[in-house]
Design an enzyme around this catalytic site. Sequence first.
Site, short mmCIF file in Angstrom:
data_model
loop_
_atom_site.label_atom_id
_atom_site.label_comp_id
_atom_site.label_asym_id
_atom_site.label_seq_id
_atom_site.Cartn_x
_atom_site.Cartn_y
_atom_site.Cartn_z
N ASP A 286 -5.73 8.03 14.71
CA ASP A 286 -4.86 9.08 14.16
C ASP A 286 -5.00 10.42 14.89
O ASP A 286 -4.18 11.31 14.72
CB ASP A 286 -5.17 9.28 12.67
CG ASP A 286 -4.77 8.08 11.83
OD1 ASP A 286 -3.99 7.25 12.31
OD2 ASP A 286 -5.27 7.96 10.69
N ARG B 105 4.99 13.95 5.78
CA ARG B 105 4.27 12.89 5.07
C ARG B 105 2.78 13.14 5.09
O ARG B 105 2.05 12.59 4.26
CB ARG B 105 4.57 11.53 5.71
CG ARG B 105 6.04 11.15 5.54
CD ARG B 105 6.32 9.74 5.96
NE ARG B 105 5.17 8.94 5.64
CZ ARG B 105 4.70 7.95 6.39
NH1 ARG B 105 5.31 7.64 7.50
NH2 ARG B 105 3.66 7.28 6.02
N LYS C 142 -5.03 12.85 2.90
CA LYS C 142 -3.93 11.95 2.49
C LYS C 142 -4.44 10.52 2.35
O LYS C 142 -4.16 9.85 1.35
CB LYS C 142 -2.82 11.99 3.56
CG LYS C 142 -1.83 10.84 3.44
CD LYS C 142 -0.75 10.90 4.51
CE LYS C 142 -1.09 10.24 5.81
NZ LYS C 142 -0.92 8.77 5.87
N ASN C 143 -5.18 10.06 3.35
CA ASN C 143 -5.56 8.64 3.35
C ASN C 143 -6.68 8.32 2.36
O ASN C 143 -7.04 7.15 2.19
CB ASN C 143 -5.92 8.19 4.77
CG ASN C 143 -4.68 8.11 5.65
OD1 ASN C 143 -3.56 8.18 5.15
ND2 ASN C 143 -4.87 8.00 6.96
N ARG D 271 3.27 3.22 3.84
CA ARG D 271 2.39 2.07 4.03
C ARG D 271 1.46 1.88 2.82
O ARG D 271 1.15 0.77 2.41
CB ARG D 271 1.57 2.32 5.30
CG ARG D 271 0.51 1.29 5.60
CD ARG D 271 1.09 0.03 6.15
NE ARG D 271 0.05 -0.95 6.46
CZ ARG D 271 0.29 -2.19 6.83
NH1 ARG D 271 1.52 -2.61 6.95
NH2 ARG D 271 -0.69 -3.01 7.09
N ARG E 291 2.96 -4.19 11.70
CA ARG E 291 1.88 -3.85 10.76
C ARG E 291 1.86 -4.91 9.66
O ARG E 291 2.26 -4.66 8.52
CB ARG E 291 2.07 -2.44 10.20
CG ARG E 291 1.98 -1.36 11.25
CD ARG E 291 2.15 0.04 10.68
NE ARG E 291 0.96 0.54 10.03
CZ ARG E 291 0.85 1.76 9.52
NH1 ARG E 291 1.87 2.59 9.58
NH2 ARG E 291 -0.26 2.15 8.93
N PRO E 292 1.39 -6.12 10.00
CA PRO E 292 1.41 -7.19 9.01
C PRO E 292 0.42 -6.94 7.87
O PRO E 292 -0.43 -6.05 7.97
CB PRO E 292 0.99 -8.42 9.82
CG PRO E 292 0.28 -7.91 11.01
CD PRO E 292 0.77 -6.52 11.26
N ILE E 293 0.55 -7.75 6.79
CA ILE E 293 -0.41 -7.64 5.68
C ILE E 293 -1.09 -8.99 5.46
O ILE E 293 -1.55 -9.29 4.37
CB ILE E 293 0.27 -7.13 4.38
CG1 ILE E 293 1.50 -7.98 4.03
CG2 ILE E 293 0.65 -5.67 4.48
CD1 ILE E 293 2.00 -7.74 2.61
N CYS F 20 4.82 4.64 9.05
CA CYS F 20 5.15 4.97 10.43
C CYS F 20 5.33 3.70 11.25
O CYS F 20 4.61 2.71 11.04
CB CYS F 20 4.03 5.79 11.06
SG CYS F 20 3.96 7.48 10.45
N ILE G 48 -5.87 0.24 18.39
CA ILE G 48 -5.63 -0.11 16.97
C ILE G 48 -4.18 -0.53 16.75
O ILE G 48 -3.92 -1.54 16.11
CB ILE G 48 -5.98 1.08 16.04
CG1 ILE G 48 -7.40 1.59 16.31
CG2 ILE G 48 -5.81 0.68 14.58
CD1 ILE G 48 -8.51 0.60 16.03
#
Length: 417
Positions: free
Chosen positions: A306, A398, A22-23, A92, A121-123, A116, A328
């Site tokens: 994960d 997902r 997926k990632n 995300r 979870r800033p950008i 999730c 993390i």
Amino acid sequence: MQKLIVNGGRRLHGELKLQGSKNSALPIMAACVLSSEECSLRNCPRLTDVYSAARILNCLGCRCSFSGNTVTADPSGINATEIPESLMRQMRSSIMFMGAIIGRMGECTVSVPGGCELGPRPIDMHLAALRKMGVSVSDSGGRIVCRAERLHGAKISLPFPSVGATENVILCGVCAEGETVLNNAAREPEICDLCSFLRACGAQIKGDGGSRIVISGRAELHGCEYTVMPDRIAGATYLSMTAAAGGEIILTDACVPEMEPFLSVLEQTGCSIYTKDDSIYLRSGPRLRCVRERIRTMPHPGFPTDAQAVLMAALCKADGTSVFEENIFDCRYRHTDALNKMGADIQVLGKVAVVRGVRSLHGAEVEATDLRGGAAMVAAALSAEGETVITELHHIDRGYEKIEEAAASLGGDIRRV
Ligand code: EPU
């Protein structure tokens, strides 16, 4: 409302072909935006997040279709630069389209991505890096408008090796004028997969897999056929599931070297693990042993965050006490309440979780809290006595292609109703 009904206590046994990652698939689908020709991506997992990425491509004017596990994207007609908020919120990885759209069109409008809930979870790192490359960013009321008069290469050092920020810099850098040097880049295997795809389209990128990535920009990207790498986290999940329930499994189409940081910890539980080419064989012992050294989640090649929840599910019944340290994400122990409801003994204190092994788990009604936490509940349920009912399956869907069919093919008593 869909539910998984699991009757635990059956040993698992059999062979399973691992799904595509997926990632990897998600940033690679975003990267298709940069190509002028059709791209064909094999081994894409059929997941809700992948369907969301296809919807984003379609709304940009890139025709996207599925045939089995192959996604075909034709970006020749891309004409839009804005992603509606409803699509941004679905996952995300929607933020990965930001670098790609700016790279191709010189501007884009997006909003804060969903995904999730694992804590904040800033950008900020994504935006700071893009600014260095000549992108002006304005953020009003959650709408992020980016424009670049002249997108140029830059020397960028990330304060933390963020996977998403690394991917956005690569996507933008491929089209920028001149060279981009990215220091303290993430080293996750999915970064290498993205770069391999881009190279197959004609991009010039060096150093991926290490902390310093150099991108020579302004490449004209053409179409290609590409096979997405296997999903190391789904692999960790099915191995943990078998370790939890007891039994043996052969995982085929796996990425063995990329899974080593996980396998070396799992081996300490006393499971016999053998690898050959792209297969992994695991046989559990009569009872798992605890892991004596603290399990610290770290950027790759450290132990993957994960895989924290699924390994924890297996260690609930281990002999002795195991200790996790989550480094993390701030809020990645939300599954522990459900595991405790099933009879586990887990205490969380900040970033540390202490798992005292119990003799048995029992069935319960639980809600998936997030993707990997939900998978951990499935693993625990397969090892528990009695019936477990798991709801909020949209989290699990997902990231796992038909998790119940995979577990049932190994002999687990699990069904979706
Ligand atoms: N961070 C910031 N600012 C930023 C970016 C990140 O503070 O601008 C922080 C995050 O809040 C987090 C840490 O840095 O605390 C790591 O975030 P990173 O950017 O590395 O993660 P991500 O790109 O959001 C990807 C995966 C996650 C995986 C992490 C870490 C995808 C789509 N997601 O997320 O996968 O946990 O890297 O390996 O690739 C999952 O599959 O279940 C999943 C959550």
